[in-house]
Design a protein around this motif. Sequence first.
Motif, PDB file in Angstrom:
ATOM      1  N   GLY A  26      70.611  87.148  27.701  1.00 44.30           N
ATOM      2  CA  GLY A  26      71.962  87.118  27.149  1.00 44.30           C
ATOM      3  C   GLY A  26      73.050  87.382  28.173  1.00 44.30           C
ATOM      4  N   GLY A  27      72.670  87.582  29.426  1.00 45.56           N
ATOM      5  CA  GLY A  27      73.655  87.861  30.469  1.00 45.56           C
ATOM      6  C   GLY A  27      74.316  86.618  31.027  1.00 45.56           C
ATOM      7  N   TYR A  28      73.853  85.447  30.630  1.00 46.95           N
ATOM      8  CA  TYR A  28      74.382  84.180  31.122  1.00 46.95           C
ATOM      9  C   TYR A  28      74.554  83.280  29.909  1.00 46.95           C
ATOM     10  N   THR A  29      75.697  82.647  29.782  1.00 42.64           N
ATOM     11  CA  THR A  29      76.019  81.861  28.587  1.00 42.64           C
ATOM     12  C   THR A  29      76.294  80.404  28.932  1.00 42.64           C
ATOM     13  N   VAL A  30      76.443  79.586  27.908  1.00 39.56           N
ATOM     14  CA  VAL A  30      76.782  78.184  28.136  1.00 39.56           C
ATOM     15  C   VAL A  30      78.148  78.077  28.813  1.00 39.56           C
ATOM     16  N   ASP A  31      79.069  78.985  28.519  1.00 39.42           N
ATOM     17  CA  ASP A  31      80.366  78.971  29.212  1.00 39.42           C
ATOM     18  C   ASP A  31      80.172  79.211  30.708  1.00 39.42           C
TER      19      ASP A  31
END
Length: 124
Positions: A26-31
Amino acid sequence: MIIAAERSAEVAALLARAFKHDTSGGGYTVDDAMASSHVYSMRDAAGKLRLAWAMDIRRDRKGVRAYVTACAGEGMQQALPECERIAREHGANRLGLRTMRPGMVKRMTEAGFVPRFVELEKEL
């Protein structure tokens, strides 16, 4: 197969599927993926989006590394030579990625990638 740099809502929606297999917890997102230095699409001859990937290219002590930060869709093995070409064009001497999918590890190993480590995590 048509490969192009593309930052569209359609590409973002496809890349969002990559987070079903999120290796960042969860530390990296599509944004974050869409803000990567390079975002590409692969479309078929009819223009249908088949694959999208985001890639960052950074210099380190070993040279320049291209790193696929997110990838989703079908045809990564087809697109891999193009991904490598793009990385080389930007000065990269290495290409890396992270996955938690055993099938992807097998396919990428067959394509010449070498597993470097196993990362383990436990919720505390």
